[in-house]
Design a protein around this motif. Structure first.
Motif, PDB file in Angstrom:
ATOM      1  N   MET A   1       0.848  -1.134   0.039  1.00  0.00           N
ATOM      2  CA  MET A   1      -0.217  -0.143  -0.201  1.00  0.00           C
ATOM      3  C   MET A   1       0.951   1.150   0.068  1.00  0.00           C
ATOM      4  SD  MET A   1      -2.780   1.125   2.908  1.00  0.00           S
ATOM      5  CE  MET A   1      -4.052  -0.162   2.359  1.00  0.00           C
ATOM      6  N   SER A   2       0.648   2.007  -0.986  1.00  0.00           N
ATOM      7  CA  SER A   2       1.304   3.412  -0.893  1.00  0.00           C
ATOM      8  C   SER A   2       1.079   4.253   0.234  1.00  0.00           C
ATOM      9  CB  SER A   2       1.208   4.105  -2.303  1.00  0.00           C
ATOM     10  OG  SER A   2      -0.182   4.755  -2.227  1.00  0.00           O
ATOM     11  N   ALA A   3       1.818   5.110   0.283  1.00  0.00           N
ATOM     12  CA  ALA A   3       1.831   6.205   1.466  1.00  0.00           C
ATOM     13  C   ALA A   3       0.429   6.886   1.114  1.00  0.00           C
ATOM     14  CB  ALA A   3       2.962   7.180   1.368  1.00  0.00           C
ATOM     15  N   GLU A   4       0.266   7.432   0.074  1.00  0.00           N
ATOM     16  CA  GLU A   4      -1.151   8.075  -0.276  1.00  0.00           C
ATOM     17  C   GLU A   4      -2.258   7.125   0.054  1.00  0.00           C
ATOM     18  OE1 GLU A   4      -1.670  10.233  -3.935  1.00  0.00           O
ATOM     19  OE2 GLU A   4       0.171  11.323  -3.866  1.00  0.00           O
ATOM     20  N   ASP A   5      -2.144   6.018  -0.333  1.00  0.00           N
ATOM     21  CA  ASP A   5      -3.389   5.044   0.046  1.00  0.00           C
ATOM     22  C   ASP A   5      -3.453   5.096   1.465  1.00  0.00           C
ATOM     23  OD1 ASP A   5      -3.730   4.506  -2.602  1.00  0.00           O
ATOM     24  OD2 ASP A   5      -2.611   2.558  -2.619  1.00  0.00           O
ATOM     25  N   ARG A   6      -2.429   4.726   2.304  1.00  0.00           N
ATOM     26  CA  ARG A   6      -2.361   4.971   3.764  1.00  0.00           C
ATOM     27  C   ARG A   6      -3.222   6.038   4.196  1.00  0.00           C
ATOM     28  NH1 ARG A   6       1.794   1.752   6.676  1.00  0.00           N
ATOM     29  NH2 ARG A   6       2.682   0.426   5.052  1.00  0.00           N
TER      30      ARG A   6
ATOM     31  N   LEU B   1      -6.868   6.413   6.346  1.00  0.00           N
ATOM     32  CA  LEU B   1      -6.886   7.183   7.447  1.00  0.00           C
ATOM     33  C   LEU B   1      -8.099   8.093   7.413  1.00  0.00           C
ATOM     34  CD1 LEU B   1      -4.034   8.035   9.663  1.00  0.00           C
ATOM     35  CD2 LEU B   1      -5.779  10.062   9.200  1.00  0.00           C
ATOM     36  N   PHE B   2      -8.338   9.152   6.391  1.00  0.00           N
ATOM     37  CA  PHE B   2      -9.352   9.952   6.568  1.00  0.00           C
ATOM     38  C   PHE B   2     -10.509   9.122   6.347  1.00  0.00           C
ATOM     39  CE2 PHE B   2      -5.876  13.099   6.153  1.00  0.00           C
ATOM     40  CZ  PHE B   2      -6.246  14.029   6.633  1.00  0.00           C
TER      41      PHE B   2
ATOM     42  N   GLY C   1     -15.870  27.360  -0.722  1.00  0.00           N
ATOM     43  CA  GLY C   1     -15.517  28.571  -0.282  1.00  0.00           C
ATOM     44  C   GLY C   1     -16.134  28.834   1.375  1.00  0.00           C
ATOM     45  N   THR C   2     -17.281  28.074   1.579  1.00  0.00           N
ATOM     46  CA  THR C   2     -17.928  28.315   2.684  1.00  0.00           C
ATOM     47  C   THR C   2     -17.552  27.182   3.724  1.00  0.00           C
ATOM     48  OG1 THR C   2     -19.748  27.010   1.897  1.00  0.00           O
ATOM     49  CG2 THR C   2     -19.957  29.272   1.871  1.00  0.00           C
ATOM     50  N   CYS C   3     -16.564  26.327   3.305  1.00  0.00           N
ATOM     51  CA  CYS C   3     -16.142  25.262   4.172  1.00  0.00           C
ATOM     52  C   CYS C   3     -14.942  25.896   5.229  1.00  0.00           C
ATOM     53  CB  CYS C   3     -15.501  24.352   3.485  1.00  0.00           C
ATOM     54  SG  CYS C   3     -16.739  23.113   2.632  1.00  0.00           S
ATOM     55  N   ASP C   4     -14.813  25.168   6.369  1.00  0.00           N
ATOM     56  CA  ASP C   4     -13.678  25.381   7.343  1.00  0.00           C
ATOM     57  C   ASP C   4     -12.553  24.773   6.627  1.00  0.00           C
ATOM     58  OD1 ASP C   4     -15.265  26.659   9.119  1.00  0.00           O
ATOM     59  OD2 ASP C   4     -15.923  24.909  10.067  1.00  0.00           O
ATOM     60  N   ILE C   5     -11.569  25.104   6.495  1.00  0.00           N
ATOM     61  CA  ILE C   5     -10.317  24.910   5.622  1.00  0.00           C
ATOM     62  C   ILE C   5      -9.101  24.561   6.758  1.00  0.00           C
ATOM     63  CG2 ILE C   5      -8.743  25.221   3.900  1.00  0.00           C
ATOM     64  CD1 ILE C   5     -10.976  26.946   2.538  1.00  0.00           C
ATOM     65  N   ARG C   6      -8.400  23.428   6.277  1.00  0.00           N
ATOM     66  CA  ARG C   6      -7.284  22.830   7.055  1.00  0.00           C
ATOM     67  C   ARG C   6      -6.394  22.339   6.097  1.00  0.00           C
ATOM     68  NH1 ARG C   6      -9.287  18.958  10.951  1.00  0.00           N
ATOM     69  NH2 ARG C   6      -8.275  17.473   9.666  1.00  0.00           N
ATOM     70  N   PHE C   7      -5.121  22.400   6.495  1.00  0.00           N
ATOM     71  CA  PHE C   7      -3.945  22.083   5.915  1.00  0.00           C
ATOM     72  C   PHE C   7      -3.262  21.156   6.593  1.00  0.00           C
ATOM     73  CE2 PHE C   7      -4.597  26.011   3.889  1.00  0.00           C
ATOM     74  CZ  PHE C   7      -4.487  25.560   2.536  1.00  0.00           C
ATOM     75  N   ASP C   8      -3.308  19.787   6.264  1.00  0.00           N
ATOM     76  CA  ASP C   8      -2.731  18.695   7.379  1.00  0.00           C
ATOM     77  C   ASP C   8      -1.632  17.796   6.598  1.00  0.00           C
ATOM     78  OD1 ASP C   8      -4.999  19.284   8.874  1.00  0.00           O
ATOM     79  OD2 ASP C   8      -5.751  17.093   8.933  1.00  0.00           O
ATOM     80  N   VAL C   9      -0.685  17.364   7.356  1.00  0.00           N
ATOM     81  CA  VAL C   9       0.300  16.594   6.744  1.00  0.00           C
ATOM     82  C   VAL C   9       0.372  15.147   7.441  1.00  0.00           C
ATOM     83  CG1 VAL C   9       2.622  16.329   6.733  1.00  0.00           C
ATOM     84  CG2 VAL C   9       1.811  18.552   6.399  1.00  0.00           C
ATOM     85  N   ILE C  10       0.679  14.300   6.379  1.00  0.00           N
ATOM     86  CA  ILE C  10       0.468  12.821   6.800  1.00  0.00           C
ATOM     87  C   ILE C  10       2.003  12.331   6.514  1.00  0.00           C
ATOM     88  CG2 ILE C  10      -0.150  10.452   6.319  1.00  0.00           C
ATOM     89  CD1 ILE C  10      -2.269  11.953   7.815  1.00  0.00           C
ATOM     90  N   LEU C  11       2.694  11.929   7.743  1.00  0.00           N
ATOM     91  CA  LEU C  11       4.081  11.483   7.363  1.00  0.00           C
ATOM     92  C   LEU C  11       4.070   9.827   7.580  1.00  0.00           C
ATOM     93  CD1 LEU C  11       5.573  14.040  10.080  1.00  0.00           C
ATOM     94  CD2 LEU C  11       5.526  14.342   7.468  1.00  0.00           C
ATOM     95  N   VAL C  12       4.714   9.288   6.745  1.00  0.00           N
ATOM     96  CA  VAL C  12       4.998   7.766   6.710  1.00  0.00           C
ATOM     97  C   VAL C  12       6.504   7.323   6.488  1.00  0.00           C
ATOM     98  CG1 VAL C  12       4.399   5.614   5.326  1.00  0.00           C
ATOM     99  CG2 VAL C  12       2.555   7.811   5.207  1.00  0.00           C
ATOM    100  N   ALA C  13       6.941   6.720   7.598  1.00  0.00           N
ATOM    101  CA  ALA C  13       8.316   6.046   7.474  1.00  0.00           C
ATOM    102  C   ALA C  13       8.429   4.867   6.896  1.00  0.00           C
ATOM    103  CB  ALA C  13       8.738   6.050   9.057  1.00  0.00           C
ATOM    104  N   ARG C  14       9.284   4.592   6.724  1.00  0.00           N
ATOM    105  CA  ARG C  14       9.808   3.299   5.625  1.00  0.00           C
ATOM    106  C   ARG C  14       9.283   2.075   6.474  1.00  0.00           C
ATOM    107  NH1 ARG C  14      15.612   1.647   3.894  1.00  0.00           N
ATOM    108  NH2 ARG C  14      15.090   2.170   1.629  1.00  0.00           N
TER     109      ARG C  14
ATOM    110  N   GLY D   1       6.640   1.850   7.968  1.00  0.00           N
ATOM    111  CA  GLY D   1       5.133   1.652   8.027  1.00  0.00           C
ATOM    112  C   GLY D   1       4.463   2.539   9.294  1.00  0.00           C
ATOM    113  N   ARG D   2       5.349   3.162   9.875  1.00  0.00           N
ATOM    114  CA  ARG D   2       4.676   4.313  11.073  1.00  0.00           C
ATOM    115  C   ARG D   2       4.105   5.333  10.406  1.00  0.00           C
ATOM    116  NH1 ARG D   2       8.245   7.236  15.406  1.00  0.00           N
ATOM    117  NH2 ARG D   2       6.342   8.102  16.422  1.00  0.00           N
ATOM    118  N   THR D   3       2.918   5.853  10.753  1.00  0.00           N
ATOM    119  CA  THR D   3       2.449   7.052  10.297  1.00  0.00           C
ATOM    120  C   THR D   3       1.904   7.942  11.061  1.00  0.00           C
ATOM    121  OG1 THR D   3       1.378   5.508   8.507  1.00  0.00           O
ATOM    122  CG2 THR D   3       0.478   7.622   8.817  1.00  0.00           C
ATOM    123  N   GLU D   4       2.088   9.223  10.951  1.00  0.00           N
ATOM    124  CA  GLU D   4       1.841  10.405  11.856  1.00  0.00           C
ATOM    125  C   GLU D   4       1.121  11.239  11.252  1.00  0.00           C
ATOM    126  OE1 GLU D   4       3.972  14.062  14.558  1.00  0.00           O
ATOM    127  OE2 GLU D   4       5.054  11.983  14.139  1.00  0.00           O
TER     128      GLU D   4
END
Length: 109
Positions: free
Chosen positions: A1-6, A10-11, A81-94, A96-99
């Motif tokens: 599974m790719s990092a983007e798939d993970r 999660l979302f 444009g009326t939504c509450d907007i947020r910028f998230d980051v998903i970190l994935v280590a080799r 498999g650990r994800t943050e």
């Protein structure tokens, strides 16, 4: 599974619908756009050998490009444009650990 798939899994596991993956505009790219109710999240996914390395790879320049791409998304999707907007980051280590870093940065210059 790719990092983007993970990250997408999660979302979706937390009740978000994936509105887009790899949204590209002429000013930048967003890995995932996720929506839950009136909340819209622009997600950057970084995979590296270690979580620290992944975190350091989200540079201020890249953040500006993500914000610019988000503005392009909003121009293409005016209802968001009326939504509450947020910028998230998903970190994935080799290993498999994800943050997940919610509200990792904002749109301020």
């Amino acid at each position: 599974m790719s990092a983007e798939d993970r990250a997408a899994a999660l979302f979706t596991d937390h009740g978000y619908a994936i509105a887009a993956r790899r949204f590209k505009s002429r000013v930048g790219e967003i890995d995932i756009v996720a929506r839950r109710g009136a909340e819209l999240v622009f997600v950057e996914v970084k995979a590296r050998n270690r979580l620290d390395d992944a975190a350091q790879s989200v540079t201020p320049r890249q953040q500006r490009r993500i914000v610019a791409a988000a503005e392009a998304w909003l121009a293409d999707h005016p209802d968001d444009g009326t939504c509450d907007i947020r910028f998230d980051v998903i970190l994935v280590a080799r290993n498999g650990r994800t943050e997940h870093i919610a509200a990792a940065f904002d749109a301020s210059p």
